[in-house]
Design an enzyme around this catalytic site. Structure first.
Site, PDB file in Angstrom:
ATOM      1  N   ASP A 178       0.849  -1.174   0.000  1.00 31.93           N
ATOM      2  CA  ASP A 178       0.000   0.000   0.000  1.00 31.93           C
ATOM      3  C   ASP A 178       0.893   1.236   0.000  1.00 31.93           C
ATOM      4  OD1 ASP A 178      -2.271   1.514   0.076  1.00 31.93           O
ATOM      5  OD2 ASP A 178      -2.566   1.342   2.231  1.00 31.93           O
ATOM      6  N   ASP A 232      -2.246  -1.520   5.798  1.00 28.65           N
ATOM      7  CA  ASP A 232      -2.582  -1.039   7.132  1.00 28.65           C
ATOM      8  C   ASP A 232      -4.066  -0.877   7.356  1.00 28.65           C
ATOM      9  OD1 ASP A 232      -3.030   1.053   5.454  1.00 28.65           O
ATOM     10  OD2 ASP A 232      -1.858   2.526   6.573  1.00 28.65           O
ATOM     11  N   ASP A 242      -7.234  -3.893   3.361  1.00 29.19           N
ATOM     12  CA  ASP A 242      -6.105  -4.749   3.025  1.00 29.19           C
ATOM     13  C   ASP A 242      -6.241  -6.163   3.583  1.00 29.19           C
ATOM     14  OD1 ASP A 242      -4.693  -2.709   1.700  1.00 29.19           O
ATOM     15  OD2 ASP A 242      -3.971  -1.937   3.612  1.00 29.19           O
TER      16      ASP A 242
END
Length: 945
Positions: A355, A667, A671
């Site tokens: 990410d 995070d 996800d």
């Protein structure tokens, strides 16, 4: 409209509930939901809907009973083999009664139990992830019911409820906004968007991604600014967070390469054990004249005992210990491992799908540039720490004119601001909007001090930001010019510029020409092209008498003096660029998967070296791709932007279908499914949600991408060490098996047949074999598991997914060592007995003691061989003190069993002389010298190719 629904009405609502309420107008949504905005639902109607729709909470699967989880730990092939070995060892003890207790069986049972307990502790991860999702839900919700404002448990919300939201609230359910006043929500945990999202009530036309549905608010997100009124459209498992929970539950745990390989090795050893038992029994029956049931039983017991010796009993315990010690080292580097068996997978990762927000970047907006009339200024420093320098674009110092303009611009930006910058526990944080926080940080870097400014300028009024005006202004009294008020305004550059009549040059206003306006707009486009979010700032001074005491309107936002443009971004971490470079050098391909804007994602990716061009694939483009097309695209595309949770999961699965080992970092809640589906999931410890941490195999305590690379290095080192002790254990055990097997086959040639009147004679006793395993398979193998990481591991490509833990070259080395060990041990045995190929003069007990000691020494010398398949055993010998300690311990134990009387009796040994020890040592050292020669040949052949 608070009337009670009929059953038919409720069924119609549930079946025809708008799947895309963001595409409906506010009145349409209220009509469909059968609710009045002012009155809300009646209590009776709310209860009725609650019975029909269920509670507003995430469902958890029925937990597996604890006893079933525990018993499941005993189904692994290798564990079954160990249990069989324990039962055989116990049977040997019952048969021979050569000790007070069946120590070997107890030890094996202890190893199995230890592994079962550790495995049991890893089982409830899916349930914990769902529980973490539930904990994110708001405990209470403020609603309109029966025409009054009420507070109800969030779990009792139903579709159609009218909820009230203010800054600081957690959104309790998915809802369509019907009223909004400067409302902003933080959706990073759900969409990956780094900035708070401005919300309004306008209908969205067409089908858009989650992050662009500006008239919707979602369960589990937080209100960061403003207030609003919304109609609940989805609760419980029908919310976006509920869909993620469903995906998380549906995602299956993947077997790691190490687990798969150890299972394969376990099955292979199982077949070998059975074959050895059968062949050994058949050989003894063929070679020796066995008569009577008792003698036949002896043969069966001895054959099975040899098979037990072929199983490296300490393998699971040593693998676990090596992983645990490696995990401790990783924890010191801020990488916390939750799933031991997945550690090595990180070391073999070929792709890190990461990410952007909070992973590659700090998730802290930072001013990068300020453009004023006299030039452009670059602002250094990353994040909220007010440390950095202001320099000209060419790197030079600011002249007095430019510095004056920049200070004026940043001063106005700080005044038109509701955020606060604070230092807590050595870390700078922003209370309020991150963009406004970034402006305060930039002002501090420019030397503008809050205390001094606050004493002079006192806010007396505010015109808040709205999505319609795209401006915010504050009005301040000035202690030095009490007859005037100071107005500071910030907002969208095109909107603000249209309200400006002059521009500051130095400290003096100059009329804005059309040409200058076009230059400012061009500068704004230039900054936006660098993926910077731009704001314009302006100010105005008014006579206090003209201002009046009533609340100001936007008339004061006319005839402003333009001060400058400010460009900001959520910047990359300082360590991230080097970490990306190290990953690439190690053959690992970083891929960015984010919910942020494609232009921003591409700019960060180019800056970090993740990609050379600016090509990014969006979630909308992914929607139109088939699995086959995506499988092809993931081979080249390194940046994916504006993606949804389903997209992240598809990308990870596409990479895996290409045969790649994928590490997924993240995070947010969004996800979690991809973290769980990836070969190894890595969550952020500081900014990560509980959901991502529970779904991940590893958590980064410092949220630093560089820590991932350090963990990769440690993971590779751990896997290398696992290979070392596998080489050691298997080559040592094969040496034992060959010694026993050929000792029986060559019983006549070695002089064993005439050494005793017993019907069945073996080179070593079963207790001696078990002792060798105890002495040499424990501490030395564990010491190999803590060998320091070789720096060269990060200059090698990742281990191919299809490559086993033990390669053909490794097996060749294992067999070579086994042959040398067996030949040397049998040579010592023969030389210690009368007759045979080499004449000796000792008794059978003396010869077995000599062979017993030689075999132990062979394995201790072999420890050094096992450190590498190609490298010399003499390299880096001083780096592992534990190895030398383990060898010394093994020697002391062997000395004890040779000289202590009660141990001599238990293991049928006799005392040896110094010359005997020298002879055994000389023969055993041959395995080190011969293996070194074979490595020299191997390295020479590699250079030729």
């Amino acid at each position: 409209m608070t009337e009670i629904w009929s059953p038919e009405d409720r069924t119609e609502y549930l079946e025809q509930q708008p799947a895309e309420p963001y595409r409906l107008g506010t009145e349409q949504v209220l009509t469909v939901l059968r609710v009045d905005k002012g009155a809300g639902l009646s209590r009776r109607e709310a209860r009725s809907r609650l019975e029909r729709c269920g509670k507003n909470e995430l469902r958890a699967e029925e937990p597996v009973p604890a006893w079933r989880k525990f018993l499941a730990q005993f189904t692994d092939v290798l564990v079954v083999l160990l249990l069989a070995a324990a039962f055989v060892s116990a049977g040997l003890w019952l048969y021979e009664r050569d000790a007070a207790l069946p120590y070997e069986a107890i030890a094996i049972f202890a190893i199995v139990l230890l592994n079962a307990v550790m495995g049991y502790c890893q089982q409830a991860r899916a349930e914990q992830a769902i529980a973490a999702l539930r904990q994110m839900s708001a405990a209470q919700a403020r609603v309109v019911r029966d025409g009054a404002h009420q507070t109800v448990p969030a779990a009792e919300l139903v579709p159609g409820d009218i909820i009230l939201l203010e800054e600081g609230d957690t959104v309790p359910a998915d809802a369509r906004l019907i009223q909004s006043t400067a409302l902003q929500t933080a959706e990073a945990a759900l969409t990956g968007e780094s900035l708070p999202v401005r919300k309004d009530t306008a209908t969205v036309t067409g089908e858009v991604e989650l992050g662009d549905r500006h008239n919707m608010i979602y369960s589990g997100t937080a209100v960061t600014y403003g207030r609003g009124l919304a109609a609940v459209t989805a609760t419980g498992m029908r919310t976006e967070m509920g869909r993620i929970a469903g995906m998380l539950r549906a995602a299956q745990d993947e077997t790691t390469p190490l687990q798969a390989e150890l299972t394969r090795v376990g099955k292979l050893l199982g077949l070998v054990v059975v074959a050895i038992a059968v062949v050994m029994i058949a050989t003894i029956l063929f070679v020796e004249d066995i008569q009577g049931v008792s003698a036949l039983f002896d043969v069966l017991i001895l054959g099975v005992a040899l098979a037990v010796a072929a199983v490296p009993e300490g393998l699971p315990a040593i693998v676990t210990a090596a992983l645990s010690l490696g995990v401790q080292r990783m924890a010191q580097k801020k990488a916390i491992v939750r799933h031991l068996a997945a550690v090595e997978t990180l070391g073999s990762a070929e792709v890190i799908a990461t990410d952007k927000t909070g992973t590659l970047t700090k998730n802290e907006m930072t001013v990068r540039a300020v453009a004023t009339a006299s030039g452009h200024v670059t602002v250094s420093g990353i994040g909220y720490a007010p440390v950095g320098q202001l320099t000209r674009d060419d790197g030079g110092d600011l002249d007095e004119l430019l510095r004056s303009e920049v200070e004026c611009a940043l001063f106005a930006a700080e005044q038109a601001n509701n955020a606060a910058l604070q230092e807590q526990d050595g870390r700078w944080i922003v209370q309020g909007d991150p963009t406004e926080g970034a402006l305060i940080v930039a002002a501090r870097k420019a030397g503008l001090e809050a205390a001094a400014l606050g004493n002079r300028f006192v806010r007396i009024a505010e015109i808040p930001f709205s999505s319609e005006r795209k401006l915010m202004s504050t009005v301040h009294s000035d202690a030095e010019h009490q007859e005037h008020v100071f107005i500071a305004t910030k907002g969208a550059p095109d909107v603000l510029l249209a309200r400006c009549s002059h521009e500051f040059v130095g400290r003096h206003p100059r009329a804005l020409t059309e040409e200058r306006r076009n230059e400012i707009l061009a500068t704004n486009e230039e900054l936006a092209g660098k993926a910077l979010r731009t704001l314009a700032v302006a100010s105005r001074s008014l006579p206090k008498d003209n201002f009046g005491s009533s609340a100001p309107d936007d008339a004061v936002e006319q005839d402003l003096v333009f001060l400058g443009l400010i460009g900001m971004i959520d910047p990359p971490r300082e360590e991230a660029r080097e970490a990306v470079a190290r990953a690439r050098a190690a053959g690992i391909r970083p891929i960015m998967i984010t919910g942020d804007h494609p232009r921003t994602a591409s700019a960060i990716a180019v800056e970090l070296g993740i990609m050379a061009d600016t090509r990014a694939v969006t979630g909308a483009q992914l929607e139109g791709m088939s699995d086959e097309a995506l499988d092809h695209a993931v081979r080249d595309v390194s940046v994916y932007a504006r993606v949804n949770p389903e997209h992240k999961l598809r990308i990870v699965q596409a990479l895996q279908r290409n045969g790649l080992t994928v590490a997924m970092t993240g995070d947010g809640v969004n996800d979690a499914p991809a973290l769980k589906a990836a070969d190894i999931g890595v969550a952020m410890g500081m900014t990560g949600t509980d959901v991502s941490k529970e779904a991940a195999d590893m958590v980064l305590a410092d949220d630093n991408f560089a820590t991932i690379v350090a963990a990769v290095e440690e993971g590779r080192g751990i896997f290398s060490n696992i290979r070392k002790f596998l080489r050691y254990l298997l080559s040592s055990n094969i040496g034992e098996v060959m010694t026993m097997f050929f000792g029986v086959v060559l019983i006549e040639a070695l002089g064993l047949s005439g050494a005793s009147g017993d019907k069945v004679v073996l080179p070593l006793l079963a207790t001696q074999i078990l002792w060798i395993n105890f002495v040499t398979d424990g501490a030395p193998a564990l010491a190999l598991g803590v060998d320091p990481v070789d720096p060269a591991v990060m200059r090698r490509p990742p281990r191919p997914r299809e490559e086993g833990v033990l390669t053909p070259r490794t097996w060749a080395g294992i067999i070579f060592v086994g042959v040398v060990t067996a030949v040397g041990t049998l040579f010592v045995l023969d030389a210690s007995l009368p007759g045979g190929l080499v004449e000796g003069s000792g008794t059978l007990r003396y010869a077995q003691t000599m062979a017993f000691t030689t075999l132990v020494l062979f394995q201790l010398f072999n420890v050094f061989n096992a450190r590498s398949d190609e490298g010399s055993a003499f390299e880096g010998l001083d780096r592992n003190a534990w190895l030398w300690g383990a060898i010394a311990l093994a020697l002391l134990l062997q000395i004890a069993v040779i000289y202590i009387p009660f141990l001599q009796k238990a293991f049928s040994t006799v005392s040896l002389s110094v010359c005997d020890w020298l002879f055994c040592t000389a023969v055993a050292s041959s395995v080190l010298l011969l293996r070194e020669l074979s490595k020299v040949v191997t390295r020479a052949m590699d250079r030729r190719h």
